[in-house]
Enzyme design. Structure first.
Site, PDB file in Angstrom:
ATOM      1  N   ARG A 118     -22.619 -26.844  -9.170  1.00  0.00           N
ATOM      2  CA  ARG A 118     -22.771 -27.045  -7.709  1.00  0.00           C
ATOM      3  C   ARG A 118     -21.508 -27.565  -7.034  1.00  0.00           C
ATOM      4  O   ARG A 118     -21.539 -28.119  -5.951  1.00  0.00           O
ATOM      5  CB  ARG A 118     -23.955 -27.958  -7.397  1.00  0.00           C
ATOM      6  CG  ARG A 118     -25.267 -27.413  -7.903  1.00  0.00           C
ATOM      7  CD  ARG A 118     -26.447 -28.027  -7.150  1.00  0.00           C
ATOM      8  NE  ARG A 118     -27.684 -27.473  -7.646  1.00  0.00           N
ATOM      9  CZ  ARG A 118     -28.395 -27.999  -8.637  1.00  0.00           C
ATOM     10  NH1 ARG A 118     -28.008 -29.123  -9.208  1.00  0.00           N
ATOM     11  NH2 ARG A 118     -29.500 -27.419  -9.030  1.00  0.00           N
ATOM     12  N   LYS A 140     -11.503 -19.839   2.100  1.00  0.00           N
ATOM     13  CA  LYS A 140     -12.380 -18.665   1.956  1.00  0.00           C
ATOM     14  C   LYS A 140     -12.300 -18.214   0.507  1.00  0.00           C
ATOM     15  O   LYS A 140     -11.205 -17.927   0.003  1.00  0.00           O
ATOM     16  CB  LYS A 140     -11.934 -17.526   2.867  1.00  0.00           C
ATOM     17  CG  LYS A 140     -12.428 -17.663   4.286  1.00  0.00           C
ATOM     18  CD  LYS A 140     -12.172 -16.374   5.049  1.00  0.00           C
ATOM     19  CE  LYS A 140     -12.603 -16.503   6.493  1.00  0.00           C
ATOM     20  NZ  LYS A 140     -12.277 -15.287   7.279  1.00  0.00           N
ATOM     21  N   GLU A 182       0.610  -9.960   6.314  1.00  0.00           N
ATOM     22  CA  GLU A 182      -0.109 -11.139   6.824  1.00  0.00           C
ATOM     23  C   GLU A 182       0.833 -12.026   7.638  1.00  0.00           C
ATOM     24  O   GLU A 182       0.419 -12.670   8.601  1.00  0.00           O
ATOM     25  CB  GLU A 182      -0.748 -11.921   5.670  1.00  0.00           C
ATOM     26  CG  GLU A 182      -1.725 -11.113   4.798  1.00  0.00           C
ATOM     27  CD  GLU A 182      -3.113 -10.905   5.419  1.00  0.00           C
ATOM     28  OE1 GLU A 182      -3.285 -11.160   6.624  1.00  0.00           O
ATOM     29  OE2 GLU A 182      -4.025 -10.468   4.679  1.00  0.00           O
ATOM     30  N   LYS A 224      -1.836 -20.980  10.090  1.00  0.00           N
ATOM     31  CA  LYS A 224      -3.147 -20.875   9.438  1.00  0.00           C
ATOM     32  C   LYS A 224      -3.838 -22.235   9.390  1.00  0.00           C
ATOM     33  O   LYS A 224      -5.032 -22.358   9.669  1.00  0.00           O
ATOM     34  CB  LYS A 224      -3.008 -20.280   8.037  1.00  0.00           C
ATOM     35  CG  LYS A 224      -4.350 -20.217   7.322  1.00  0.00           C
ATOM     36  CD  LYS A 224      -4.686 -18.923   6.688  1.00  0.00           C
ATOM     37  CE  LYS A 224      -6.148 -18.912   6.253  1.00  0.00           C
ATOM     38  NZ  LYS A 224      -6.468 -17.886   5.295  1.00  0.00           N
ATOM     39  N   GLU A 234     -15.315 -20.312  10.715  1.00  0.00           N
ATOM     40  CA  GLU A 234     -15.220 -19.089  11.517  1.00  0.00           C
ATOM     41  C   GLU A 234     -16.396 -18.908  12.482  1.00  0.00           C
ATOM     42  O   GLU A 234     -17.008 -17.843  12.555  1.00  0.00           O
ATOM     43  CB  GLU A 234     -15.088 -17.863  10.600  1.00  0.00           C
ATOM     44  CG  GLU A 234     -14.434 -16.688  11.323  1.00  0.00           C
ATOM     45  CD  GLU A 234     -14.028 -15.556  10.394  1.00  0.00           C
ATOM     46  OE1 GLU A 234     -13.195 -15.797   9.505  1.00  0.00           O
ATOM     47  OE2 GLU A 234     -14.537 -14.442  10.574  1.00  0.00           O
ATOM     48  N   ARG A 238     -11.226 -18.791  14.384  1.00  0.00           N
ATOM     49  CA  ARG A 238     -10.686 -18.388  13.075  1.00  0.00           C
ATOM     50  C   ARG A 238     -10.726 -16.869  12.878  1.00  0.00           C
ATOM     51  O   ARG A 238      -9.898 -16.317  12.145  1.00  0.00           O
ATOM     52  CB  ARG A 238     -11.443 -19.089  11.934  1.00  0.00           C
ATOM     53  CG  ARG A 238     -10.854 -18.727  10.579  1.00  0.00           C
ATOM     54  CD  ARG A 238     -11.333 -19.597   9.432  1.00  0.00           C
ATOM     55  NE  ARG A 238     -10.732 -19.137   8.194  1.00  0.00           N
ATOM     56  CZ  ARG A 238     -10.714 -19.807   7.057  1.00  0.00           C
ATOM     57  NH1 ARG A 238     -11.280 -21.007   7.002  1.00  0.00           N
ATOM     58  NH2 ARG A 238     -10.147 -19.308   5.983  1.00  0.00           N
ATOM     59  N   ASN A 242      -8.245 -12.269  11.372  1.00  0.00           N
ATOM     60  CA  ASN A 242      -8.654 -10.986  10.802  1.00  0.00           C
ATOM     61  C   ASN A 242      -8.110  -9.791  11.580  1.00  0.00           C
ATOM     62  O   ASN A 242      -8.662  -8.681  11.472  1.00  0.00           O
ATOM     63  CB  ASN A 242     -10.178 -10.905  10.739  1.00  0.00           C
ATOM     64  CG  ASN A 242     -10.722 -11.751   9.611  1.00  0.00           C
ATOM     65  OD1 ASN A 242     -10.219 -11.689   8.489  1.00  0.00           O
ATOM     66  ND2 ASN A 242     -11.707 -12.565   9.909  1.00  0.00           N
ATOM     67  N   HIS A 245      -8.096  -6.377  10.005  1.00  0.00           N
ATOM     68  CA  HIS A 245      -8.839  -6.455   8.740  1.00  0.00           C
ATOM     69  C   HIS A 245     -10.117  -5.612   8.746  1.00  0.00           C
ATOM     70  O   HIS A 245     -10.547  -5.148   7.691  1.00  0.00           O
ATOM     71  CB  HIS A 245      -9.179  -7.911   8.408  1.00  0.00           C
ATOM     72  CG  HIS A 245      -8.004  -8.700   7.889  1.00  0.00           C
ATOM     73  ND1 HIS A 245      -6.826  -8.825   8.587  1.00  0.00           N
ATOM     74  CD2 HIS A 245      -7.818  -9.399   6.725  1.00  0.00           C
ATOM     75  CE1 HIS A 245      -5.980  -9.577   7.883  1.00  0.00           C
ATOM     76  NE2 HIS A 245      -6.557  -9.923   6.757  1.00  0.00           N
ATOM     77  N   HIS A 249     -10.274  -3.415   5.739  1.00  0.00           N
ATOM     78  CA  HIS A 249     -11.298  -3.528   4.687  1.00  0.00           C
ATOM     79  C   HIS A 249     -11.993  -2.186   4.478  1.00  0.00           C
ATOM     80  O   HIS A 249     -12.356  -1.834   3.348  1.00  0.00           O
ATOM     81  CB  HIS A 249     -12.321  -4.605   5.057  1.00  0.00           C
ATOM     82  CG  HIS A 249     -11.788  -6.011   4.905  1.00  0.00           C
ATOM     83  ND1 HIS A 249     -12.402  -7.106   5.448  1.00  0.00           N
ATOM     84  CD2 HIS A 249     -10.686  -6.482   4.255  1.00  0.00           C
ATOM     85  CE1 HIS A 249     -11.716  -8.206   5.146  1.00  0.00           C
ATOM     86  NE2 HIS A 249     -10.661  -7.842   4.436  1.00  0.00           N
ATOM     87  N   HIS A 262      -4.327  -4.803  -0.371  1.00  0.00           N
ATOM     88  CA  HIS A 262      -4.929  -5.435   0.808  1.00  0.00           C
ATOM     89  C   HIS A 262      -3.932  -5.468   1.976  1.00  0.00           C
ATOM     90  O   HIS A 262      -4.251  -5.088   3.106  1.00  0.00           O
ATOM     91  CB  HIS A 262      -5.382  -6.850   0.443  1.00  0.00           C
ATOM     92  CG  HIS A 262      -5.921  -7.636   1.592  1.00  0.00           C
ATOM     93  ND1 HIS A 262      -7.117  -7.338   2.206  1.00  0.00           N
ATOM     94  CD2 HIS A 262      -5.403  -8.699   2.278  1.00  0.00           C
ATOM     95  CE1 HIS A 262      -7.320  -8.185   3.203  1.00  0.00           C
ATOM     96  NE2 HIS A 262      -6.296  -9.021   3.275  1.00  0.00           N
TER      97      HIS A 262
END
Ligand code: NAD
Ligand code: GLY
Length: 359
Positions: A118, A140, A182, A224, A234, A238, A242, A245, A249, A262
């Protein structure tokens, strides 16, 4: 060495940036609570940097876990290898996981740390340009699903990020370009002056000129860190991180994970976002040209893969994490240096951007 901070109250953490940091135990030891350390890496990075890190952490009980390299392995069964090793070696709740590698290793190690018993501590030691400027910062974590990129995961912050710029020396040129995608993103969404600085310095950045690449990393991490501190999970701002993206993606999933890097998919995706922003009348033709030229100058693709059709984009973008109540939201530009997350674009403008693909 430069130090930045991601400000998240009692979960705040440092980002150290500089040369030779992998050999400095004093940067790691304050963030390791117990005696057990699990270093997760991949079979490309392990022969390059694993031994050095083990030497730095002499005295700890170190267990390396070496995963197969690449985006195609960012999945459940690879993640399971980390849990299997931790359980077999009886790592307890005071264990610390260290991600030594690119964004794939970092995202998977962070997710393993979020889930194991956990939640246990983890540290990011990113070794690609892309992971140094983006994925190691902000918490993330996760894995891919065949139906969508990064669809399974958790927000889970590291205890520290250690960016040793020396590790870039072994990085293939194609991966340098992927990282530059990026970096370019930060200028486009947040900092026009940074965009101009990148225009002036792109050839030297591609050559990894030490002072300039360190500055590019630090400026990227600062942007960032600021955005993450403002909106960790987000709920709002935030999402501007992206840019490109949603299109990117879709390209990665369509091509099969790993075939387009990527950063390459983000490069082509940012051009599509620039095109849509232009079609909306939000940016000028000149801003669009400057954005596209910088992406090209970084050695990145400026068009999606041949053969990928508008319908492919529509199907794959429908499972993007920014879709809310079935409505697609995209990151677009109001001007160079200012981004907006919006569903408020003319569908016909998206149609015309998508009509241009697959040619
Ligand atoms: P990667 O982890 O696959 O690394 C790229 C390649 O470089 C791999 O083959 C790796 O073995 C090799 N490599 C790593 N360091 C090296 C070095 N120093 N010298 C030589 N080779 C080296 O890919 P990446 O581009 O680092 O990261 C991409 C991943 O990051 C994607 O899965 C993407 O979704 C994720 N990502 C996450 C975030 C986030 O916020 N968590 C942000 C951006 C990207
Ligand atoms: N790479 C996007 C984010 O961290 O939010």
């Amino acid at each position: 060495m430069q130090q930045l901070t991601v400000n998240l109250d009692d979960r705040s953490y440092p980002i150290h940036i500089g040369s030779g940091l992998l050999g400095q135990p004093e940067l790691l030891i304050p963030h390791i609570a117990g005696r057990q350390v699990c270093i997760v890496t991949d079979d490309t990075v392990a022969p390059l940097y694993l031994e050095r890190l083990c030497r730095t952490l002499e005295g700890y009980s170190i267990m390396p876990v070496v995963l197969p390299t690449g985006e195609a392995f960012k999945n459940w069964s690879t993640l399971q290898q980390i849990f299997d090793a931790l359980l077999a070696a009886r790592h307890d709740r005071r264990t610390t996981l260290i991600a030594l590698g690119g964004g794939v290793v970092g995202d998977m190690t962070g997710f393993a740390a979020a889930c194991y018993q956990r939640g246990v501590d983890f540290i990011q030691i990113p070794t690609t340009l892309l992971s140094q400027v983006d994925s190691s910062v902000g918490g993330k974590t996760g894995i891919n699903h065949p139906a969508g990129k990064n669809m399974i995961g958790a927000f889970y912050q590291p205890k520290a990020v250690l960016i040793d710029t020396d590790s870039l020396a072994t990085l293939p040129e194609r991966e340098v370009s992927a990282g530059l995608a990026e970096i370019i993103k930060y200028g486009l969404i947040r900092d026009r002056d940074f965009h101009v600085w990148l225009e002036d310095n792109m050839p030297a950045l591609r050559a990894l000129e030490p002072t300039l690449i360190t500055e590019a990393i630090a400026r990227s991490c600062a942007i960032k860190a600021e955005v993450v501190a403002a909106d960790e999970r987000e709920g709002g701002v935030r999402a501007i991180l992206n840019l490109g993206h949603t299109f990117g993606h879709a390209i990665e999933a369509h091509q099969g994970y790993g075939n387009w890097l990527h950063g390459e998919a983000v490069g082509a995706g940012m051009v599509m976002a620039l095109d849509l922003s232009l079609a909306q009348g939000w940016i000028s033709t000149d801003d669009r040209r400057r954005g596209v030229e910088l992406i090209a100058a970084a050695g990145l693709p400026i068009a999606p893969p041949q053969g990928m059709q508008a319908e492919d984009f529509r199907r794959l973008m429908a499972v993007d994490k920014k879709v809310l109540d079935g409505q697609l939201r995209l990151v677009l530009l109001r001007q160079l240096g200012e981004a907006v997350v919006t569903a408020d674009f003319a569908p016909t403008n998206l149609d015309s951007v998508l009509a241009g693909v697959g040619q």
